[in-house]
Every structure is written in structure tokens, then in C-alpha cells.
Design a protein around this motif. Structure first.
Motif, PDB file in Angstrom:
ATOM      1  N   LEU A  92       0.836  -1.199   0.000  1.00 45.35           N
ATOM      2  CA  LEU A  92       0.000   0.000   0.000  1.00 45.35           C
ATOM      3  C   LEU A  92       0.870   1.248   0.000  1.00 45.35           C
ATOM      4  CD1 LEU A  92      -2.714  -1.102   2.589  1.00 45.35           C
ATOM      5  CD2 LEU A  92      -2.898  -1.090   0.090  1.00 45.35           C
ATOM      6  N   PRO A  93       0.311   2.367  -0.397  1.00 42.90           N
ATOM      7  CA  PRO A  93       1.070   3.632  -0.336  1.00 42.90           C
ATOM      8  C   PRO A  93       1.485   3.937   1.107  1.00 42.90           C
ATOM      9  CG  PRO A  93      -0.886   3.879  -1.691  1.00 42.90           C
ATOM     10  CD  PRO A  93      -1.013   2.541  -1.040  1.00 42.90           C
ATOM     11  N   ARG A  94       2.637   4.552   1.224  1.00 42.64           N
ATOM     12  CA  ARG A  94       3.209   4.806   2.549  1.00 42.64           C
ATOM     13  C   ARG A  94       2.497   5.955   3.226  1.00 42.64           C
ATOM     14  NH1 ARG A  94       9.300   7.115   3.846  1.00 42.64           N
ATOM     15  NH2 ARG A  94       8.977   7.314   6.133  1.00 42.64           N
ATOM     16  N   ASP A  95       2.212   5.774   4.520  1.00 46.31           N
ATOM     17  CA  ASP A  95       1.638   6.836   5.333  1.00 46.31           C
ATOM     18  C   ASP A  95       2.791   7.579   6.010  1.00 46.31           C
ATOM     19  OD1 ASP A  95       0.223   8.496   6.911  1.00 46.31           O
ATOM     20  OD2 ASP A  95      -0.887   6.943   8.001  1.00 46.31           O
ATOM     21  N   PRO A  96       3.006   8.852   5.715  1.00 47.70           N
ATOM     22  CA  PRO A  96       4.157   9.574   6.294  1.00 47.70           C
ATOM     23  C   PRO A  96       4.090   9.709   7.798  1.00 47.70           C
ATOM     24  CG  PRO A  96       2.696  11.088   5.163  1.00 47.70           C
ATOM     25  CD  PRO A  96       2.177   9.733   4.832  1.00 47.70           C
TER      26      PRO A  96
END
Length: 251
Positions: free
Chosen positions: A88-92
Motif C-alpha cells: 500500500l502507499p506509505r503513510d508519512p
């Protein structure tokens, strides 16, 4: 799964299922074995492929109604979370990042692999009593002592004194004592001969009361004085035999 993956044992007559994991101590060992099936360096390991292999193994074990240990299930849940985080896209806002977690897993697998290799090399070394043997106790040697010299305590002390004397300068001290000079003896003999007409022993010319050392000096000096006066023709000397008294008279 790869052929090198852990193999499940066949059911035994009492319908209990068991799993044979030779030398394993936990889920990390299982991960290391699955990682080796990828035939790549651990630093180039595919975390996603490793997660899929591990989850497939746990699913197969649970499908066979095997009582899987809690540590394996916790590792499976964590790996499933890691797989979803990588896909999944990275959560900053989430720390640490999935890439950092994957790197930590790789480092732990590398460390475990190094420990297992070191243990294997250690166990493969030669063992005392099986591969190598200690040296036997050497036999003692009989020592025969043959003396070349024999010396008593006196010989040792004398030798030490001789060596010591060579290194110490010799100092002679002459004690002072009373002596009769030749001039005194000449005057004494001449005076005594002049007062006597007949033969007289030279020893009778010596004064009375002389000490032993002074007397010996007076005898020697008087004898020399008598010889000197006889040479001058002033007295005559006579002696009846060896060691007899020396007789003196005026010429």
C-alpha cells in the motif's frame, strides 16, 4: 512452496499431527530457511516473496489442524502487516516506515545466519579424544651426576681467600721497636774492649736489662761492629767451634 521448505510429517496411528523441524528454535529460523530457498544473498532478499512463503507454510499447517505455536502465529500476523504496508502507499505519519521494518528483518536474518554458520564451524572442529589425542606423559630421565672435583670446606675457604687477596692491595705495617744502631754498637764495643785486657765474650759487652727484641738487635749490631773493628785491626776475634761464644780482645 520450494522443495527446501520444511516438510510435514505423516499422521501417526493416534491421529495426532506432528511437525519435524530439525534444529529450529523459532520463527526466525523458519524465515531463514525459507530465505535460503530464494538462492540469493540475504542483502538482496525479496521480503514479499519471503512473507508469502511463510504465510503459505502457516496456512498449510493450520489446514492440517496442527497446533501451531503462538510465536509462529504472532510472526505470521506481523509479516502479513509488513506485506500490506509494503504494497500500500506509505503513510508519512507512521514510524518506522515499512522499508525500515523490512531492513531490520533482513539484518536479523543475516545475524542469525552468521551465528548458525559460526556454530556449525565450531562443532565441526576436531575434538579431543575423538579426532585428536593428547600427548602421552613423557618418561623421566635418570640424571647421573659425576663430580669432577672434590674439595673440603678448608679448600673452598682457601681458594676464596686467594682470589680475594689478588684483588686487594697488600699493606704492610711495620711496628716501631727499639733497636741498636751500628754507630752505637761500634762505640760500645770499642769502649768495652779498651777497658778489658783479656779475652771476653762479645755477649758480655751488652747492657743489662734489655728487652728481648732490643737484645736481639743489640747482638746483631755488636757482631757487625766487632767485624768492622777487626777489619781495622783494633781488635782480635776468636771462636773455638761452631756456635761457640765469640771471644774478643784488644789487638
Amino acid at each position: 512452496m520450494d522443495d527446501d521448505a520444511p516438510q510435514l510429517a505423516l499422521p501417526i496411528p493416534d491421529d495426532a499431527l506432528t511437525i519435524a523441524i530439525d534444529g529450529w528454535e523459532g520463527p526466525l529460523d523458519l524465515l531463514l530457511t525459507l530465505a535460503r530457498t530464494q538462492k540469493v544473498d540475504l542483502r538482496q532478499l525479496s521480503i514479499l516473496a519471503l512473507v508469502e512463503q511463510y504465510l503459505a507454510f502457516i496456512a498449510q499447517a493450520r489446514a492440517l489442524k496442527l497446533e501451531v505455536a503462538a510465536d509462529y502465529l504472532v510472526m505470521a500476523a506481523w509479516l502479513a502487516f509488513l506485506k500490506s504496508a509494503l504494497l500500500l502507499p506509505r503513510d508519512p505519519e507512521v514510524e518506522p516506515s515499512p522499508e525500515e521494518l523490512a531492513l531490520r528483518l533482513q539484518l536479523r536474518l543475516q545475524r542469525l545466519d552468521a551465528m548458525r554458520e559460526a556454530g556449525a564451524r565450531l562443532m565441526a572442529r576436531d575434538r579431543i579424544g575423538r579426532d585428536v589425542f593428547l600427548r602421552g606423559r613423557p618418561e623421566g630421565l635418570r640424571v647421573v651426576r659425576t663430580p669432577d672435583w672434590q674439595a673440603s670446606l678448608y679448600d673452598l675457604i682457601a681458594a676464596y681467600g686467594a682470589v680475594k687477596a689478588r684483588g686487594v692491595p697488600a699493606i704492610h705495617i711495620v711496628s716501631r721497636r727499639r733497636v741498636m744502631s751500628l754507630e752505637e754498637a761500634l762505640a760500645l764495643v770499642a769502649r768495652m774492649v779498651g777497658s778489658r785486657l783479656d779475652w771476653a765474650a762479645l755477649a758480655s759487652f751488652l747492657p743489662d736489662g734489655l728487652e728481648e727484641d732490643h737484645r736481639r738487635s743489640a747482638v746483631a749490631s755488636s757482631f757487625v761492629a766487632a767485624l768492622e773493628l777487626a777489619r781495622q785491626g783494633r781488635i782480635e776475634l776468636a771462636q773455638e767451634g761452631a756456635f761457640a761464644p765469640l771471644m774478643v780482645r784488644r789487638a
